[in-house]
Design an enzyme around this catalytic site. Structure first.
Site, PDB file in Angstrom:
ATOM      1  N   TYR A  47      12.824 -96.529  21.151  1.00  0.00           N
ATOM      2  CA  TYR A  47      14.219 -96.355  20.767  1.00  0.00           C
ATOM      3  C   TYR A  47      14.983 -95.526  21.791  1.00  0.00           C
ATOM      4  CZ  TYR A  47      12.717 -97.908  16.105  1.00  0.00           C
ATOM      5  OH  TYR A  47      12.216 -98.615  15.063  1.00  0.00           O
ATOM      6  N   GLU A  80      17.283 -84.375  -5.829  1.00  0.00           N
ATOM      7  CA  GLU A  80      18.335 -85.404  -5.970  1.00  0.00           C
ATOM      8  C   GLU A  80      19.741 -84.812  -6.079  1.00  0.00           C
ATOM      9  OE1 GLU A  80      16.559 -87.434  -9.263  1.00  0.00           O
ATOM     10  OE2 GLU A  80      15.769 -89.037  -7.988  1.00  0.00           O
TER      11      GLU A  80
END
Ligand SMILES: [Zn+2]
Ligand SMILES: [Zn+2]
Length: 433
Positions: free
Chosen positions: A335, A411
């Protein structure tokens, strides 16, 4: 920030307004409203993880969601990718938002009601499959963003493209190019003027949004070297050419590229040989030696320089020993540098400040891990963000690093991700920031 807070307070006091409210206030309210569903989406994806280039159910889940919102959907992009296009009611530029969908060959060890029990075959091995890099959160967040933006489409001055990409973690052998690189090749960025993405990380706490101008994540290139010598008796090495002693010189020589030849004030650099294979017994000089490693840098020019110097060093040292060497640089994790466009970051900094407040840090320490978001950001101005997911005050041990079988997410971090991407898109389209 001021404008946002004022309108937010107004919106809470008068939930039903005859006059249209500024988009910022609507975003604030809509994000709070969508937040519980984002958790549900994330948990569904977490419980049903799929490996790179195998994200068929995840893609179907995403495509169904986008179609339900009246967003144009293209599926099968880069094999399993999904591209959604939301055209606003007013003319304007086009902005892309990106989430990656793939999971890892990791067996989950977190005790959660929605923990993964999935298994799959990876490189011929039976493995557990887990969202150990948090791409489930990225999918959930971007599904939430789509919901918020679709509800205000009439007021959007431009177009939003949703990039749900496969294979960020690297394609299975023989399936490259893949992921973002292949999405670009299949025109996923057609007409796009700017791109935003984020990655959850246990490095930072809930409420933290972190980025930096320029190189933020490294280029990563696989290095493969085969040294060819000439096999002979170990007691009479002069009768052949020894690829083992040649390899030792090459490993040492490679280290002088980083320590003596590259301007380290421009970018950090790493050259690591991770594997050496050669020979079968003590008294035989083998014919050849294989070495594989990885090359990392945070600057495109330094990356190119490293490649050239590695080739020169390896072939010249081999030649000096009467051996020959093949050098291949590329492969599974090849990458580019993930680099944030400094002008775009300047322009969007007020937006980031408005959504994250004191949680914003624009001076992130770069990391030498890699991200294929770089392929998008190499095509159009791009900005990539770290989203903190560690419970404030919790220890590093309680929130292990990405790719751990114990990787977990608080979360409570998710709404900030939804707000950040939504507000970035809207402000980009409005020409603000
Ligand atoms: Zn990862
Ligand atoms: Zn990742």
């Amino acid at each position: 920030m001021r404008r946002l807070v004022l309108f937010a307070a107004f919106a809470v006091a008068l939930p039903v307004l005859a006059q249209p409210v500024a988009l910022d206030a609507r975003i604030e309210r809509a994000v709070a409203e969508v937040a519980p569903r984002v958790v549900e989406y994330r948990r569904h994806v977490h419980q049903n993880p799929e490996l790179s280039n195998r994200e068929t159910e995840t893609a179907a889940f995403v495509a169904r969601h986008l179609r339900g919102l009246g967003i144009d959907v293209r599926t099968g992009v880069a094999r399993t990718g999904v591209v959604g296009t939301l055209r606003g009611g007013r003319p304007g530029p086009t902005v892309a938002l990106r989430a990656d969908m793939d999971a890892l060959p990791v067996t989950e060890q977190v005790d959660l009601p929605f923990a993964s029990t999935a298994r799959a075959v990876y490189n011929g091995l039976d493995v557990g499959v887990m969202h150990a890099c948090g791409h489930d959160a990225h999918v959930g967040i971007l599904m939430g963003v789509a919901e918020v933006l679709a509800a205000m489409r009439d007021d959007l001055p431009g177009t939003v493209v949703f990039l749900f990409q496969p294979a960020e973690e690297g394609a299975p052998a023989g399936e490259a190019p893949a992921g973002a690189e292949q999405m670009v090749a299949e025109d996923a960025l057609a007409g796009v003027d700017g791109v935003f993405g984020l990655h959850v990380t246990s490095q930072y706490e809930v409420g933290e949004l972190v980025t930096r101008p320029g190189g933020m994540m490294a280029s990563a290139d696989d290095l493969r070297i085969v040294v060819h010598g000439k096999q002979t008796h170990g007691a009479m090495p002069w009768g052949g050419v020894d690829p083992i002693s040649t390899s030792a010189l090459i490993v040492t020589g490679l280290q002088t590229i980083v320590s003596r030849q590259v301007d380290l004030t421009q970018s950090p650099a790493v050259v690591t040989i991770g594997r050496i294979d050669g020979g079968v017994r003590s008294n035989i000089v083998p014919d050849s030696v294989l070495m594989v490693g990885t090359i990392r840098s945070l600057d495109a020019d330094v990356r190119a320089e490293l490649h050239a110097r590695i080739r020169r060093t390896v072939t010249s040292i081999a030649e000096s020993q009467g051996a020959t060497a093949e050098v291949a640089i590329a492969g599974e994790y090849g990458y580019p540098v993930t680099s944030n466009d400094p002008t775009l970051l300047d322009r969007m900094a007020p937006t980031l400040r408005a959504v994250a407040g004191d949680g914003l840090d624009l001076d992130a320490t770069p990391v030498l891990g890699a991200e294929d978001f770089s392929y998008f950001a190499n095509e159009v101005p791009g900005l990539f963000l770290w989203l903190g997911i560690r419970t404030p005050g919790a220890s590093d041990q309680a929130f292990p690093a990405n790719h751990s079988p114990l990787f977990r997410i608080d979360e409570d971090a998710l709404p900030l991700g939804v707000r950040a991407l939504t507000q970035l898109a809207v402000d980009f389209l409005e020409g603000e920031g």
